[in-house]
Structures are given as structure tokens and as C-alpha cells.
Design a protein around this motif. Structure first.
Motif, PDB file in Angstrom:
ATOM      1  N   MET A   1       0.836  -1.195   0.000  1.00 54.01           N
ATOM      2  CA  MET A   1       0.000   0.000   0.000  1.00 54.01           C
ATOM      3  C   MET A   1       0.873   1.248   0.000  1.00 54.01           C
ATOM      4  O   MET A   1       1.855   1.326   0.729  1.00 54.01           O
ATOM      5  CB  MET A   1      -0.878  -0.057   1.247  1.00 54.01           C
ATOM      6  CG  MET A   1      -1.499   1.247   1.616  1.00 54.01           C
ATOM      7  SD  MET A   1      -2.573   1.114   3.041  1.00 54.01           S
ATOM      8  CE  MET A   1      -3.745   2.362   2.584  1.00 54.01           C
TER       9      MET A   1
ATOM     10  N   SER B   1       2.489   4.666   0.787  1.00 52.54           N
ATOM     11  CA  SER B   1       2.665   5.403   2.033  1.00 52.54           C
ATOM     12  C   SER B   1       1.716   6.584   2.135  1.00 52.54           C
ATOM     13  O   SER B   1       1.113   6.836   3.167  1.00 52.54           O
ATOM     14  CB  SER B   1       4.092   5.951   2.114  1.00 52.54           C
ATOM     15  OG  SER B   1       4.975   4.919   2.427  1.00 52.54           O
TER      16      SER B   1
ATOM     17  N   ARG C   1      -2.986   9.297   4.519  1.00 51.48           N
ATOM     18  CA  ARG C   1      -4.252  10.015   4.390  1.00 51.48           C
ATOM     19  C   ARG C   1      -5.404   9.262   5.052  1.00 51.48           C
ATOM     20  O   ARG C   1      -6.290   9.852   5.646  1.00 51.48           O
ATOM     21  CB  ARG C   1      -4.558  10.257   2.912  1.00 51.48           C
ATOM     22  CG  ARG C   1      -3.674  11.343   2.322  1.00 51.48           C
ATOM     23  CD  ARG C   1      -3.837  11.417   0.833  1.00 51.48           C
ATOM     24  NE  ARG C   1      -3.049  12.523   0.293  1.00 51.48           N
ATOM     25  CZ  ARG C   1      -2.731  12.631  -0.991  1.00 51.48           C
ATOM     26  NH1 ARG C   1      -3.138  11.709  -1.844  1.00 51.48           N
ATOM     27  NH2 ARG C   1      -2.029  13.661  -1.409  1.00 51.48           N
TER      28      ARG C   1
ATOM     29  N   ALA D   1      -4.691  -3.499   4.808  1.00 49.94           N
ATOM     30  CA  ALA D   1      -3.787  -2.516   5.416  1.00 49.94           C
ATOM     31  C   ALA D   1      -4.468  -1.157   5.591  1.00 49.94           C
ATOM     32  O   ALA D   1      -4.306  -0.493   6.618  1.00 49.94           O
ATOM     33  CB  ALA D   1      -2.525  -2.373   4.565  1.00 49.94           C
TER      34      ALA D   1
ATOM     35  N   PHE E   1      -4.862   1.084   9.055  1.00 54.93           N
ATOM     36  CA  PHE E   1      -4.494   2.482   9.300  1.00 54.93           C
ATOM     37  C   PHE E   1      -5.678   3.294   9.815  1.00 54.93           C
ATOM     38  O   PHE E   1      -5.508   4.209  10.626  1.00 54.93           O
ATOM     39  CB  PHE E   1      -3.883   3.113   8.047  1.00 54.93           C
ATOM     40  CG  PHE E   1      -2.447   2.723   7.874  1.00 54.93           C
ATOM     41  CD1 PHE E   1      -1.474   3.303   8.665  1.00 54.93           C
ATOM     42  CD2 PHE E   1      -2.074   1.760   6.956  1.00 54.93           C
ATOM     43  CE1 PHE E   1      -0.142   2.929   8.559  1.00 54.93           C
ATOM     44  CE2 PHE E   1      -0.756   1.382   6.825  1.00 54.93           C
ATOM     45  CZ  PHE E   1       0.218   1.960   7.618  1.00 54.93           C
TER      46      PHE E   1
ATOM     47  N   LEU F   1       0.970  -4.813  10.642  1.00 55.34           N
ATOM     48  CA  LEU F   1       1.669  -4.061   9.601  1.00 55.34           C
ATOM     49  C   LEU F   1       3.157  -4.387   9.609  1.00 55.34           C
ATOM     50  O   LEU F   1       3.699  -4.810  10.626  1.00 55.34           O
ATOM     51  CB  LEU F   1       1.457  -2.567   9.826  1.00 55.34           C
ATOM     52  CG  LEU F   1       0.019  -2.088   9.629  1.00 55.34           C
ATOM     53  CD1 LEU F   1      -0.125  -0.649  10.086  1.00 55.34           C
ATOM     54  CD2 LEU F   1      -0.409  -2.226   8.171  1.00 55.34           C
TER      55      LEU F   1
ATOM     56  N   TRP G   1       5.904   4.411   8.665  1.00 49.01           N
ATOM     57  CA  TRP G   1       5.132   4.077   7.461  1.00 49.01           C
ATOM     58  C   TRP G   1       4.961   5.209   6.453  1.00 49.01           C
ATOM     59  O   TRP G   1       4.622   4.982   5.318  1.00 49.01           O
ATOM     60  CB  TRP G   1       3.761   3.526   7.865  1.00 49.01           C
ATOM     61  CG  TRP G   1       3.871   2.207   8.559  1.00 49.01           C
ATOM     62  CD1 TRP G   1       4.452   1.077   8.061  1.00 49.01           C
ATOM     63  CD2 TRP G   1       3.412   1.884   9.874  1.00 49.01           C
ATOM     64  NE1 TRP G   1       4.360   0.062   8.979  1.00 49.01           N
ATOM     65  CE2 TRP G   1       3.735   0.526  10.095  1.00 49.01           C
ATOM     66  CE3 TRP G   1       2.745   2.602  10.875  1.00 49.01           C
ATOM     67  CZ2 TRP G   1       3.409  -0.132  11.292  1.00 49.01           C
ATOM     68  CZ3 TRP G   1       2.421   1.947  12.057  1.00 49.01           C
ATOM     69  CH2 TRP G   1       2.762   0.604  12.258  1.00 49.01           C
TER      70      TRP G   1
END
Lengths: 311, 516
Positions: A1, A3, A8, A155, A159, A254, A306
Motif C-alpha cells: 500500500m 505510504s 491520508r 492494510a 491504518f 503491519l 510508514w
């Protein structure tokens, strides 16, 4: 994914949580003031202090009254923590991560944004403030619900969880701190005991924790029980312990998260495991302050891990 | 609305929905009779519903003059434009034919330039084309295809025939608006969709995905596809995000990518770098790679051209594809089709005067008040002179521009563009001019959208339909008028074949609901 997408999405969750908790805080504060004895002078300005926005506020307003506080927290675009600013930031983050966010979430944030734009005056005037704020809360819940029901738990989802739980831990600690501050302010008055009760009850309400507190503790509202519940209950989704556990389990999913989980374990040991049930007053406020510093550090570590700045 | 439709008059222009005698054209019959049954209040309510839907869906198109506002709602007129399937089937073939020839042409230009050697197109046309990229010479993209996504603008003239007005082979936009227009219309006029056999358009994102996938240099694995956008301030950012989402591709900006020493392109991910195989780039050539083109471009990716030339990444559209949407090249497309395919063009060009030719230039200069003059390499409808609507001063300016740089200008007769009933101000239909932008995909296979994006000039009499200049849009319906009988048959047979699923057996028991 990517960064940037991860970053965001993380911020989407943080802002969304911030909108909801700010809306809830204002609407509970309104009710709290009605309940308090008239001799108790609790100021609207406490809401500014809770969020550490004293400096920003003083740059914009001279008078620390209800109207200015509400304007600043709801509708002020120069306050980056206000509801309108957070909403705007949420929407921009969703606009630029549409490849990982369900479409219905994009539609819902557009609707919410439009509602707030069209009705902002309602929130500032007292008459319809409650309706306005509860519609905002509904809008946030709708988005959360859609994410829960439609988003794959990949992922990006992780987040979102990280952002939400970090912001929650922060808001819960600020709410407890504010209640503690209010109680210390109302120490030497006649109705002190009654007033404390009311403040603790409203602390629970502002986190939607009043029913679950009673079911979990089977206790009347007592200061240290309330604080204990909000810090160390492992089932209530806004308690500090719950948020820290959620952060740990999310980070573990992660890549390259060893440093972070270690740090989280240390925070948990410090704040939750070493929590002293009778700790109230200034010592509690110091602990909470420490937790907020940890949260700032956590954010830095998350970014470095990340969302690094690439050469 | 009966009365308003009786009064509707397209003043002699070919109208897409109504015949000169005031009757609805065959494919639009059911639509028009439905619209006639609505009161002005109904229409107003549907328009409001459409506007609210557009806002909720966040469909926006930024106009650069509208400073800083990136939320300008996409303008959709709720009266659709209808085209008969029979006619569209032919247009579809014509569009595929055209793109096939154009791609052979581009590939030839960057290799042997046979078409120039054979004297079909003069060499200086190519030499002076601002979209010819020397950096692309000798590169051989997959399938010999350079323009994978093409938006070709079609117009219908007074004779009722379709003509090609221009080809957009660089980064044409509009397809997301075509798709969103349809989903909005389904919400606004569900009744009509039940009655009319409207061809679906929804498979475009899947076809685009297939087209891009097939370009991947790494055949052994599922390719990583990215949509490269200049960012939220680009007018079509909505479309970039929309397509990425619909295709399940990554939406990236230049800063998310990096080219390694191995000439491969990588994405900056949470766990390090990941190789990207295909980039659907929505950034102009000159901003793609600061190592090769504009040095100060921060939109692009340093080394991207190196990666592409080394065959490590596919770019769609390929850099340099824009050489074929030069409007001087446009004038030669009929010869291009003949030369490469040995076929006659299925869809004709609009008559075009090339100002570099002395005789044609003189004609243009003497007839500026009747012609539309266009610069050879602008898009978005900028830098044009619409003769009949121009002032004397504007014509003098253009005369000077043409004389100074004849190669850069072409002229066309002012077209009697067709009209369609459009809701302006009040809730009554008025004729407005329009065009049509279908999208054509070419890679391993060729695909043409069913219909396209209809763009409408909202000002009375205006011919400028461009979205960047305040143009509106309509949903475009390709309607099969032969299908009425067939669809009845389909329904009957459907009844026979559908088997009932088992009914839901599990419901909460009465006693556990706490009611007893």
C-alpha cells in the motif's frame, strides 16, 4: 500500500473521530451547565483548555464567552481543530484515497459537508444547536458504519483503526483531564459533593460511557471508579486500555512495526498497568499529561515507520 | 409540458430529439412522450434531485478561472440525447477504424516515416509539429499502439450525418462524467429506463483495465497498474480518482513514484518499494519527466522516460502520441486511413482549410467572418475564432496570427451543429448546440464506448461546448428501436429459466424476541 494513501487514511480516521468527539463534547457541556447549581461558575472556556487551544483562541477572540468558544470550535476555519476544518480535512483525505475507500463513504462525507455548510448558524445559536450537533454525530457514525460493513480488513483498514484509536485515547484523556480540572475548581463550595457527581456523570456521557459504566461496575458514580473505568476497562471502546490494545494489535498486522509495539507496550505498562485506583487530583492530571506527550510521540513514530520522507 | 414541446423550435438546425415538423424522432419517441407527461413542477423536482445527487456523489469539474474552487459541481442537463443504435453501430466501426489508422501512423512517424517518404504528408508538417517528440524515435510500444485511450469529438451537421471534428490522443477526459451522468439519470428517471431499451455503458472501466493490463512488460504476474494524476487542482482530478477506484488501480502522484538504477519504476509503499508495470498517465508529455522535458516540473517522475524507453514500464498514452492530434494532421486523416488500411473513412472529416497552403490561406483570410479558425495544437476550445460571432478587431488579430505562422492554423466552415432540447433557466426546453465525445480504447483489442459524453453549449446560439468553458452535458442514449419485439420475447424466456431460490428459513423465534 502506498505510504501517502496510508497516511491520508490514518488522518481521515483521526479527523473523523475529532469531529464526532468535539460535537459530543459541546452538546454534553451544554447539558452539564444546565445541571450545575447556579453558584458554580464553570466556564465555556474550559473546552478551549481541554483541547490545548488557548493560544490559537486568544489570537482570534478577546472575550472568552460561550458564543466565541462555540464559534471557534464549530465554525472557525482558521482553527484547524474546529468541526468545519476537520470536516474539510476529512473530505480532502477521502477525495484523494478513493481507490481504497468505499464509494458510499465519499458520498456520505459530501452530504455531511453540505449539511454543515448549510446549517452552520444553527450550531452557533443555542436554539437548534443540539439537533445540529446530533446530526453531525449521526453523519460520522454513518461513515464509520459504512467502513465497518463494507471495507475489506486490509492494510488501509488497519491504518483507519490506528488513526481512530490514537485520536480516541487522546480525546478520552483530555476529557478526563477536563473533568478533573472542573472538580478541582469547584472544591470549596457548598454543593461540592453534588457538583462532583454531576461532573463525573457528564464525563461518562461525553464519551457515551454512562450505561456501560453502570453495567460494568455496578457502582454509583464515584470519581475514582469513573476514572478507573475510563483508563483500565478493557472492553469499553473508548477507554485508554482498549485503545492501546487496539493500537498494538493493529500495528502488529503491519510491516516493520516492532519498535512501535514495544513503545506501545511501554506506554501501556506505564499508564494502565501502574494505574493507582485512588489517584485523583493533580497526580492524575500529571499522568494524563504524560499520556498526551506519549501520544504525540506515537504519532511521530508512526509517521517515521510508514510515511517516511523519501530522499 | 405539452404546450412547451409544441412551441419548441430548433430554428432550422437538425435536432437530435425532434423532427422539423415537431414530432419526436423514432428512437426518442417514448422519452419525449414521457417528458410531455410531466408538469413543470415535476421537471423542477427532477432537476433538483439531479443536482443534489451530483453534489452527494461529489462529481466535480474544476474550471481554472474559478479560483481555488475545486468543487464546482458537474453540469448535467436531465434531458438525454438519443441516437439510434443502427446509426451508432456504423459510427463505432468508423471510430475503431480511425484509431487503428492513427496508431499505425504514429508508429510509422517514430520509425521509418514511410508516409512521408511516399509523399502523402509533407515533411515540414511533422518537423513543425509541437507534439512530435524526438525522444520517442525508435521506441516500439506493445502492439505498435501509442494512443491507447482516444476521445474523438463527433458533431452532427445539418444533413443529419456525423462528422469527426477532432481527435484527442493526449490525455482526453470526460469518460467518468459519461458514466456518472448515466448513474444520475437512472436515479432521476427510473421509469424511462424501464420502458426504453437503452444500451448500458458501464463496462468501460473493466475494458480500460484490460487494455492497460495487456500492456504490462511483466507477463508472468498480475500487473501493478497506477493512474498518475497531477493532483487535486487538475480540472479532471475527479475523473482520475474515479477511474483508479473503478479499476482497482493505485492513484498516484509523481512524488509517489521513483525510478531505480535498474530503470524500473517503483511506488513508495508502507513496506518499501514496489514495482509498477503500467502507468495510465493523466499528465501532459512535457511534465512527465524533468530529466527529459520541463526541468522544473514537479508533477512528473525523474527517469520515467528512461524506464519507458527501456521497456520496463508501459505508459498509456505513450509519450509523443499527441503528434496525431495536431489539427493539420487531422486534415490528412482520410489519406492516413487510405494509406495504412486501404479503406475509405467510415466517418468523414469536417472540411478543413490548411493555412500553410497559399490558396487555402487566401480563401481563409478572405472569409474569416464565415469560418472557424483553430490553432493546430490547442485543446479545451482555447485560442479559437468563431467567425460569425467575432468582432472586426478579433478577425484582424487572427489574420495577423495566421500570416505570422500559417502552419499553426486551420479553418473550417462554421458548422450548423445539431441541437437538442435543453433545460435552461426555467423548466422549459430550449434548443442548444451539442457534440459527442466517444472514447476508444486500443491495445491488444479495440473497444468503443456505447455513445459517449454529450457536451452542450449552454449559451443560446453558442457553439462552444467545452467543459472548461462553461459547457454542460447530457446523458447519451443509444436506443435500439428494433428491440421492442425482441425484448418481449426476452422477458418471456426469462420467466421460464429463472428458478426460485429457497425461501429464507431462519427467522428469530417469537419467544426470544421478548414479546410474549
Amino acid at each position: 500500500m502506498l505510504s501517502k494513501v496510508a497516511e491520508r487514511v490514518y488522518w481521515t480516521a483521526r479527523y473523523l473521530e475529532r469531529i464526532e468527539s468535539t460535537a459530543r463534547l459541546i452538546s454534553i457541556y451544554d447539558k452539564l451547565l444546565f445541571d450545575l447549581p447556579r453558584t458554580v461558575q464553570l466556564s465555556w472556556y474550559n473546552l478551549i483548555t481541554i483541547n490545548s487551544l488557548q493560544k490559537d483562541f486568544s489570537e482570534r477572540y478577546a472575550v472568552q464567552d460561550e458564543r466565541n468558544v462555540i464559534k471557534f470550535l464549530i465554525g472557525d476555519e482558521s482553527n484547524y481543530s474546529s468541526i468545519v476544518s476537520s470536516l474539510k480535512a476529512t473530505r480532502e483525505n477521502i477525495r484523494t484515497t478513493r481507490d481504497v475507500i468505499p464509494s458510499d463513504v465519499w458520498y456520505a462525507i459530501n452530504e455531511l459537508n453540505r449539511y454543515v455548510k448549510d446549517n452552520i448558524q444553527q450550531g452557533i445559536n443555542r436554539g437548534k444547536r443540539h439537533e445540529f450537533l446530533s446530526n453531525i454525530i449521526c453523519g460520522c457514525q454513518q461513515i464509520l458504519g459504512t467502513l465497518y460493513s463494507d471495507m475489506p480488513h486490509d492494510a488501509a483498514w488497519t491504518f483507519l483503526r490506528i488513526g481512530r484509536n490514537l485520536e480516541r485515547a487522546d480525546m478520552t484523556s483530555r476529557n478526563i483531564d477536563a473533568a478533573m480540572a472542573g472538580i478541582m475548581e469547584a472544591q470549596d463550595i457548598d454543593e461540592a459533593v453534588n457538583t462532583h457527581q454531576i461532573i463525573w456523570l457528564n464525563l461518562l456521557r461525553s464519551l457515551n460511557a454512562d450505561h456501560s459504566y453502570r453495567r460494568a461496575t455496578r457502582q454509583a458514580i464515584k470519581g475514582y471508579d469513573v476514572v478507573g473505568y475510563l483508563v483500565t476497562n478493557q472492553y469499553f471502546p473508548k477507554s485508554i486500555e482498549y485503545c492501546l490494545n487496539a493500537l498494538i494489535s493493529a500495528c502488529e498486522q503491519l510491516p516493520n512495526s516492532e519498535n512501535l509495539t514495544e513503545y506501545l507496550d511501554a506506554i501501556k505498562a506505564d499508564i494502565v498497568d501502574d494505574y493507582e485506583p485512588e489517584s485523583l487530583g493533580q497526580p492524575l492530571r500529571d499522568d494524563l499529561n504524560e499520556l498526551q506527550l506519549h501520544i504525540i510521540d506515537l504519532h511521530k513514530k508512526i509517521s517515521e515507520t510508514w510515511f517516511p520522507v523519501w530522499d | 409540458m405539452q404546450q412547451y414541446w409544441k412551441e419548441y423550435d430548433s430554428s432550422g438546425f437538425y435536432d437530435e430529439l425532434m423532427s422539423a415538423r415537431g414530432n419526436a424522432r423514432l428512437p426518442a419517441k417514448k422519452l419525449v412522450s414521457y417528458l410531455k407527461s410531466l408538469t413543470p413542477e415535476d421537471i423542477a423536482a427532477r432537476r433538483m434531485a439531479a443536482d443534489a445527487t451530483i453534489q452527494a456523489m461529489g462529481v466535480s469539474f474544476t474550471v481554472y478561472t474559478d479560483e481555488g474552487n475545486i468543487d464546482r459541481a458537474w453540469p448535467l442537463d436531465i434531458i438525454p440525447r438519443v441516437i439510434a443504435k443502427k446509426q451508432w453501430d456504423i459510427a463505432e466501426q468508423g471510430l475503431a477504424q480511425r484509431l487503428q489508422a492513427l496508431n499505425m501512423f504514429i508508429d510509422d512517424l517514430y520509425h521509418d516515416q514511410k508516409i512521408i517518404k511516399d509523399g502523402i504528408i509533407p515533411e515540414f508538417v511533422l518537423k513543425q509539429s509541437v507534439n512530435y517528440r524526438k525522444e520517442c524515435e525508435g521506441v516500439s510500444p506493445a502492439y505498435g499502439v501509442w494512443a491507447h485511450v482516444c476521445g474523438t469529438d463527433l458533431v452532427r451537421a445539418g444533413d443529419g450525418e456525423l462528422y469527426v471534428l477532432e481527435d484527442n490522443l493526449r490525455v482526453p477526459s470526460g469518460v467518468s462524467y459519461m458514466l456518472e451522468n448515466r448513474s444520475i439519470m437512472k436515479r432521476v428517471f427510473p421509469e424511462v429506463f424501464e420502458q426504453v431499451d437503452i444500451a448500458p455503458i458501464g463496462d468501460y472501466p473493466a475494458r480500460l483495465f484490460d487494455t492497460l493490463s495487456a500492456l504490462s512488460p511483466r507477463k508472468e504476474k498480475q500487473p501493478i497498474i497506477a493512474v498518475l494524476t497531477p493532483g487535486i487542482f487538475n480540472s479532471a482530478y475527479f475523473e482520475h480518482a474515479f477511474l483508479a477506484q473503478q479499476m482497482g488501480a493505485e492513484l498516484v502522484e509523481g512524488s509517489d513514484l521513483v525510478v531505480g538504477d535498474d530503470d524500473c519504476v517503483y511506488m513508495k509503499n508502507i513496506d518499501g518499494l514496489e514495482q509498477v508495470d503500467v502507468i495510465y498517465r493523466r499528465i501532459d508529455d512535457l511534465f512527465l519527466d524533468p530529466e527529459v522535458f520541463h526541468k522544473d516540473s514537479i508533477l512528473g517522475v525523474p527517469g520515467l522516460m528512461r524506464a519507458w524507453r527501456a521497456g520496463k514500464v508501459a505508459l498509456a498514452n505513450a509519450p509523443g502520441a499527441g503528434v496525431a492530434d495536431d489539427k493539420v494532421v487531422y486534415a490528412y486523416v482520410p489519406q492516413v486511413i487510405k494509406y495504412y488500411l486501404d479503406q475509405d473513412p467510415i466517418i468523414p472529416n469536417v472540411e478543413t482549410f490548411l493555412c500553410y497552403k497559399d490558396s487555402e490561406r487566401n480563401y481563409v483570410l478572405n472569409n474569416l467572418d464565415k469560418l472557424v479558425v483553430k490553432p493546430a495544437n490547442e485543446s479545451g476550445g482555447y485560442g479559437m475564432l468563431v467567425g460569425p460571432h467575432s468582432t472586426k478587431k478579433e478577425r484582424e488579430t487572427f489574420a495577423a496570427l495566421i500570416k505570422a505562422n500559417p502552419r499553426n492554423y486551420i479553418a473550417q466552415p462554421t458548422l450548423d451543429l445539431s441541437t437538442a432540447p435543453t433545460l435552461i433557466g426555467k423548466h422549459t426546453p430550449e434548443p442548444r448546440h451539442l457534440d459527442l465525445r466517444p472514447f476508444i480504447l486500443q491495445g491488444k483489442d479495440t473497444y468503443v464506448t456505447t455513445g459517449g459524453l454529450t457536451r452542450v453549449a449552454m449559451k443560446k446560439g453558442s457553439l462552444v461546448v467545452n467543459s472548461s468553458q462553461g459547457g454542460g452535458s447530457k446523458d447519451t442514449w443509444i436506443v435500439d428501436t428494433d428491440a421492442d419485439k425482441a425484448s418481449t420475447a426476452k422477458k418471456i424466456s426469462a420467466k421460464k429459466t429463472v428458478k426460485a431460490s429457497p425461501s429464507k428459513a431462519s427467522n428469530q423465534s417469537q419467544s426470544s424476541q421478548g414479546g410474549a
